[in-house]
Design an enzyme around this catalytic site. Structure first.
Site: not given
Ligand code: CMP
Length: 138
Positions: A11, A51, A114, A117, A128
């Site tokens: 990311k 998403y 984070n 993904h 995906e």
């Molecule tokens: P990802 O595994 O890419 O899947 C969905 C993404 O949404 C997740 O990682 C985070 O980057 C984001 N995400 C999930 N939960 C939250 C949350 N509670 N607040 C903000 N971002 C979130």
């Protein structure tokens, strides 16, 4: 155990930390083969489409803003049990709760930023992988 393909994205936060190489190294050290890879800056429409399952979530707007904030590196990884094994390697969604030594614990910052993904099911991996790499047979 069958060979699987899964989609991962390095990311914008991790790309901004110059961590692409180190994260790819961890994938390879853990037995994943890189089948396809690209680098792109997602448009709003492209991030929203990827998403779309989260469209109704309160964090959707922020998530799209984050994912369009800089370039990202989508890639297809392959190995036996790739989907579950990759999720173990990266750690849980919230980087502050991810297990020690996981990619999200080492490179992520919080629940949104984070670092990576990873597809969470066979069905989603199919969608995906083909979202970014339409020519790859999943
Ligand atoms: P990802 O595994 O890419 O899947 C969905 C993404 O949404 C997740 O990682 C985070 O980057 C984001 N995400 C999930 N939960 C939250 C949350 N509670 N607040 C903000 N971002 C979130």
């Amino acid at each position: 155990m069958t060979t699987q393909k899964t989609l991962t994205i390095i990311k914008p936060d991790a790309v901004g930390k110059n961590a692409i190489g180190e994260i790819i190294h961890r994938f390879e050290l853990s037995g994943f083969t890189i089948v396809a890879m690209s680098m792109e800056r997602l448009t709003k429409e492209r991030a929203e489409g990827f998403y779309k399952v989260h469209k109704e979530k309160p964090f959707f707007g922020e998530l799209v803003e984050f994912m369009t904030s800089g370039p990202c590196v989508p890639m297809v990884l392959e190995k036996e049990n790739a989907i579950d094994d990759l999720r173990t390697l990266i750690g849980v969604t919230d980087s502050t709760k991810a297990a020690s030594g996981t990619i999200r614990q080492n490179f992520g910052m919080d629940i949104q930023c984070n670092a990576v993904h990873a597809s969470d099911s066979v069905e989603n991996a199919g969608f995906e992988v083909n979202y970014f790499f339409p020519d790859i047979k999943v």
